[in-house]
Design a protein around this motif. Structure first.
Motif, PDB file in Angstrom:
ATOM      1  N   ALA A 188      -8.150  -0.975  -3.008  1.00 27.50           N
ATOM      2  CA  ALA A 188      -7.681  -0.241  -4.186  1.00 27.50           C
ATOM      3  C   ALA A 188      -6.165  -0.159  -4.143  1.00 27.50           C
ATOM      4  O   ALA A 188      -5.568  -0.233  -3.078  1.00 27.50           O
ATOM      5  CB  ALA A 188      -8.287   1.162  -4.172  1.00 27.50           C
ATOM      6  N   PRO A 189      -5.528  -0.008  -5.300  1.00 28.62           N
ATOM      7  CA  PRO A 189      -4.065   0.104  -5.281  1.00 28.62           C
ATOM      8  C   PRO A 189      -3.612   1.382  -4.589  1.00 28.62           C
ATOM      9  O   PRO A 189      -4.238   2.433  -4.759  1.00 28.62           O
ATOM     10  CB  PRO A 189      -3.679   0.121  -6.765  1.00 28.62           C
TER      11      PRO A 189
ATOM     12  N   PHE B 103       4.964   6.987  -7.815  1.00 26.98           N
ATOM     13  CA  PHE B 103       4.377   6.667  -9.126  1.00 26.98           C
ATOM     14  C   PHE B 103       4.836   5.302  -9.644  1.00 26.98           C
ATOM     15  O   PHE B 103       6.015   4.978  -9.603  1.00 26.98           O
ATOM     16  CB  PHE B 103       4.791   7.726 -10.157  1.00 26.98           C
ATOM     17  N   SER B 104       3.867   4.548 -10.141  1.00 24.04           N
ATOM     18  CA  SER B 104       4.161   3.289 -10.808  1.00 24.04           C
ATOM     19  C   SER B 104       3.455   3.306 -12.159  1.00 24.04           C
ATOM     20  O   SER B 104       2.494   4.058 -12.348  1.00 24.04           O
ATOM     21  CB  SER B 104       3.639   2.100 -10.003  1.00 24.04           C
ATOM     22  N   ALA B 109       0.031  -3.549 -11.551  1.00 22.04           N
ATOM     23  CA  ALA B 109      -0.937  -4.523 -11.038  1.00 22.04           C
ATOM     24  C   ALA B 109      -0.394  -5.948 -11.083  1.00 22.04           C
ATOM     25  O   ALA B 109      -0.951  -6.844 -10.453  1.00 22.04           O
ATOM     26  CB  ALA B 109      -2.236  -4.431 -11.838  1.00 22.04           C
ATOM     27  N   TYR B 110       0.688  -6.165 -11.801  1.00 22.36           N
ATOM     28  CA  TYR B 110       1.174  -7.529 -12.004  1.00 22.36           C
ATOM     29  C   TYR B 110       2.550  -7.755 -11.379  1.00 22.36           C
ATOM     30  O   TYR B 110       2.882  -8.869 -10.989  1.00 22.36           O
ATOM     31  CB  TYR B 110       1.201  -7.844 -13.507  1.00 22.36           C
ATOM     32  N   ALA B 111       3.360  -6.691 -11.264  1.00 27.08           N
ATOM     33  CA  ALA B 111       4.722  -6.847 -10.746  1.00 27.08           C
ATOM     34  C   ALA B 111       4.896  -6.188  -9.385  1.00 27.08           C
ATOM     35  O   ALA B 111       5.769  -6.584  -8.619  1.00 27.08           O
ATOM     36  CB  ALA B 111       5.730  -6.251 -11.731  1.00 27.08           C
ATOM     37  N   TRP B 278      -4.419  -1.037 -14.879  1.00 29.58           N
ATOM     38  CA  TRP B 278      -4.087  -1.835 -13.696  1.00 29.58           C
ATOM     39  C   TRP B 278      -5.154  -2.898 -13.394  1.00 29.58           C
ATOM     40  O   TRP B 278      -5.588  -3.043 -12.242  1.00 29.58           O
ATOM     41  CB  TRP B 278      -3.899  -0.927 -12.466  1.00 29.58           C
ATOM     42  N   GLY B 279      -5.573  -3.595 -14.431  1.00 34.34           N
ATOM     43  CA  GLY B 279      -6.506  -4.690 -14.206  1.00 34.34           C
ATOM     44  C   GLY B 279      -7.838  -4.236 -13.637  1.00 34.34           C
ATOM     45  O   GLY B 279      -8.574  -5.020 -13.050  1.00 34.34           O
ATOM     46  N   GLY B 280      -8.156  -2.961 -13.789  1.00 33.24           N
ATOM     47  CA  GLY B 280      -9.417  -2.421 -13.278  1.00 33.24           C
ATOM     48  C   GLY B 280      -9.231  -1.551 -12.048  1.00 33.24           C
ATOM     49  O   GLY B 280     -10.139  -0.837 -11.641  1.00 33.24           O
TER      50      GLY B 280
END
Lengths: 489, 349
Positions: A188-189, B103-104, B109-111, B278-280
């Protein structure tokens, strides 16, 4: 912990309880291949080499060594360039090369789960059928292992756009010196709590032994094209790099070589580099077909505006491969000019390049040693290759002194002593130049939080404060050396 | 780089000597986030100003309490941006607070995440020492990567004073495409597209609508649009701004949970309303489920939950015991007297 120095046969017997006896080597005949990593100027015949085959064996071995008070030096493929895997006296060299399975590739999630001994290039090969690849590509990628990449936070020629190892990791399993297994990061992120993944990546085997790594895979760009530009002046080449970035283009690769490096590479692989150039730039852009076409036109225009004397686009894959072959073989090419060379790894703010190269030229004259410069121009990572002959008395020492001056210079202009090779044993004195004592103390406190007994890879990466004083190494701060009026070579 | 902040350092030293807790605060825009912070306020608003900005080097250094808006305005003048697209959650948002929270925004999810763009960080530790980690260069592997490690630590390791970041050019063009589909198909599409060389820069799914943002050269966006189909969403920039800033009624609900999950996790069968990003990998869940149920649901799926807004004692996913004790030792390494932001991250810190 035992106070007396541990006895080899006792340690051997204890380790033989948890891994095959055949995986424990102590005869110098067998252990000598492990005496050095890629920096062969530093070598020591290992006391005992252990080759575990599984995470359980790693954890059990660490528990035993912890109980017996035996230091442990982890080692991957042994391609490191800072003597980070130099065997320790009375220490077990824990070689992870038998943990070399690719545990899985998930093409939809874009991840690969790996044991630490998997070779860097093998990851991209396994991902290729899905149109994916693993971005960090250190030049040793045929041989170096992902575990070592994590330990060193390895880079490559595509870092400006795609990042270092730390930007491409999701999850690790880490075994502490006490034999405890920790899950760090996740699929997970982000993660709850502190960013331990960041702390462990690049920790040079001082905090724990990594037994499993999950990396992120990226889609292979549809197209990549490289432009070769020649300049009659290094400063113009440096300015051209800034112009390209100021125009909003982030090249996938952006490399510079100076005249000695160009001549060596051309003589070795016939890449088609202009021999009369003071510097060449290789600028590679990647992306969709349309984007690359657009960017190549812009890059060509900017290079010519910046005073490039020649600009060539690689119109086919064969030319692209040839242009890159010169750069990728620059180290062995330079190696042909001299019996030995010493590769430095400083980083600098790019604008400082002309000043730094000029100063390196002066130092070269002072030390009477030739130097060739290869530069990851996009991310400011300079690899001066100092040519010397170890068989001539005093030359190695001169080369090392020259190298130390280059690193102090990098710190003085606002850079760092190592961009991708790590500190290991080699640059440990330079750490005293880059970091103030209070920061070094903090590093020791971090180490103690993971390894209170100080048994993992001792003596590497972070110098003891009293050693800095003994070496007379001075912390450089704000570009100011203490006593700048003194000549320093 | 300022060498020292004598007043702040002295305030920290005195608090440490007396065992007094300090609550670090600048703009206060993130007061809602994390546990209740005990202790007297340590106002750090004086740490303000951009120290250096070199567009051609892609590096910006600012003091920690510099308003995010000021930094972004300066970058925009040079056609650059913070690529992690941080949410502000209020005009008072500062760089230091944003990084302390980790925090983003939609581009995450891409950068990459906030921590991915940190090059160097200076902080005052619990002994009042001003320490510098990392630097102003893209690559630096000397010493442990404390700069990135400190991102998201909610101020419990020290007072951030200065931060250096990698910045990136703004995309030349952006468009947003919209598709009507169910959630399972949307999750599959987001993952499948992310594994292709497409210029994706954001993805969102909410109540039957999938939105994706494409960024890059105009020609590349045309080609991607031809491949993906969908309808162009007018005012796409405003859509992503409102999502990033939680400026829609959905995000006003409390309690609001933030579930970080593996991106391929199928739709969550949980009561309440959801918004996916975030792409899921990020699922916002507005639900009355108990905290224990939500934390268990996140853990069962290999992720973690955060009580983002709303009342509740436990706000962050519990750590495994071995990890928690490692956190305690690291906290002690930076803040031996335990004075910084007590209660903000974990109740016993």
């Amino acid at each position: 912990m035992d106070a007396a120095p541990p006895d080899l046969s006792a340690v051997m017997a204890a380790l033989a309880q948890v891994m095959p006896r055949a995986n424990l080597l102590s005869d110098p005949e067998d252990t000598r291949p492990f005496e050095a990593d890629g920096l062969t100027a530093y070598r020591r015949t290992p006391w005992l080499v252990a080759l575990p085959e599984s995470e359980e064996q790693v954890a059990a071995a660490l528990r035993i060594c912890h109980r017996l008070g035996v230091p442990v030096v982890p080692r991957g493929a042994g391609t490191g360039l800072a003597a980070g895997a130099l065997p320790g006296e009375g220490a077990v060299l824990l070689v992870l090369s038998k943990l070399n399975r690719i545990l899985g590739v998930d093409p939809l999630a874009g991840t690969a789960r790996l044991e630490p001994g998997v070779r860097n290039l093998a990851i991209s090969e396994a991902a290729a059928p899905y149109g994916l690849y693993y971005a960090p590509d250190p030049s040793s990628q045929i041989a170096c292992s992902i575990g070592g990449n994590v330990a060193e936070n390895s880079g490559g020629v595509h870092c400006l756009k795609y990042g270092l190892t730390t930007h491409n990791l999701l999850k690790l399993r880490l075994v502490t010196m006490e034999g405890e297994i920790l899950d760090i990061g996740s699929l997970a992120p982000d993660s709850p709590g502190f960013d331990l993944l960041a702390l462990i990546t690049g920790s040079e085997g001082l905090l724990g032994v990594v037994t499993e790594i999950t990396v992120e895979l990226l889609p292979r760009p549809l197209r990549a094209q490289v432009v070769l530009a020649a300049f009659d002046d290094v400063e113009k080449a440096g300015a051209a790099v800034g112009d390209i970035i100021a125009a909003g283009i982030i090249p996938a690769g952006l490399e510079m070589m100076d005249a000695p490096a160009i001549q060596a590479a051309e003589a070795f692989v016939h890449a088609g580099y202009p021999l009369d150039a003071a510097a060449i730039l290789l600028v590679e852009v990647d992306g969709t077909n349309e984007e690359v076409s657009e960017d190549i036109l812009t890059v060509r225009r900017l290079l010519l505006q910046s005073g490039a004397t020649e600009v060539h686009s690689a119109e086919d894959e064969e030319t692209r491969r040839r242009f890159w072959a010169g750069r990728k073989n620059a180290f062995p090419a330079v190696g042909r000019l001299s019996p030995d060379y010493y590769c430095m790894d400083g980083t600098i703010p790019r604008a400082q390049l002309p000043h730094v190269l000029h100063r390196i030229g002066e130092l070269s004259a002072h030390y009477g040693l030739r130097v060739a410069n290869v530069f990851h121009a996009g991310d400011g990572n300079l690899h001066p290759l100092i040519l010397y002959d170890a068989n001539r008395p005093g030359e190695l020492e001169r080369a090392e002194a020259f190298g130390a001056d280059i690193l102090a210079l990098c710190v003085a202009v606002g850079g760092a002593i190592t961009g991708e090779h790590g500190v290991g044993v080699e640059k440990i004195k330079a750490m005293c130049v880059q970091y103030a004592p209070a920061a070094l103390e903090k590093f020791h406190a971090v180490k103690a939080a993971f390894d209170p007994a100080g048994l993992l890879n001792p003596g590497k990466a972070v110098p003891e404060l009293h050693r800095c004083a003994e070496w007379g190494a001075m912390h450089v701060h704000q570009g100011a050396l203490p006593h700048p009026e003194l000549p320093r070579f | 780089m300022a060498d020292a902040y004598p007043e702040l350092q002295e305030a920290v030293r005195q608090a440490a000597a007396q065992g007094r807790a300090l609550a670090i605060r600048a703009g206060g825009s993130k007061d809602f986030y994390g546990g209740e912070t005990r202790g007297e306020r340590l106002d750090v608003n004086a740490l303000r100003g951009i120290v250096a900005y070199e567009p051609r080097e892609l590096v910006l250094t600012a003091k920690a309490a510099t308003p995010l808006a000021e930094i972004e305005a300066l970058l925009a003048e040079q056609g650059q941006m913070l690529a992690f697209e941080p949410p502000h959650y209020g005009a008072a948002a500062t760089l230091g607070g944003t990084l302390a929270c980790g925090f983003s925004g939609p581009r995450r999810a891409y950068a990459g995440a906030a921590r991915d763009f940190v090059l160097g960080l200076s902080l005052i530790d619990g002994r009042g020492e001003h320490l510098h980690f990392g630097g102003r260069v893209m690559k630096n592997v000397a010493g442990y990567d404390v700069s990135r490690f400190a991102v998201g630590s909610l101020g419990v390791l020290g007072v951030f004073t200065e931060i250096s970041l990698k910045v990136l050019p703004r995309p030349r063009h952006e468009i947003t495409l919209q598709f009507e589909m169910d959630e399972a198909r949307a999750i599959e599409a987001l993952n499948r597209w992310a594994r292709q060389p497409l210029p994706l820069s954001a993805g969102s799914f909410h109540e039957g609508l999938l939105a994706v943002r494409l960024s890059g050269a105009e020609s590349a966006l045309h080609a991607a649009r031809a491949q993906l189909g969908g309808e162009v969403l007018e005012h796409g920039a405003e859509f992503w701004r409102r999502l990033k800033e939680h400026d829609t009624p959905f995000f006003a609900q409390a309690p609001l949970w933030r579930l970080a999950l593996p991106g391929t996790t199928p739709p969550l069968d949980l009561p309440g309303r959801q918004w996916l990003e975030w792409g899921g990998g990020l699922r916002w869940v507005a639900t009355d489920m108990s905290a224990a149920e939500i934390f268990a649901a996140a853990q069962a799926r290999g992720g973690h939950a955060t009580l983002f807004r709303g009342a509740g004692a436990q706000r962050f996913q519990a750590l495994a015991p071995a990890l928690l004790s490692l956190h305690r030792r690291l906290k002690a390494a930076f803040d031996p007297a335990g004075i910084f932001n007590r209660g903000r991250l974990y109740p016993d810190f």
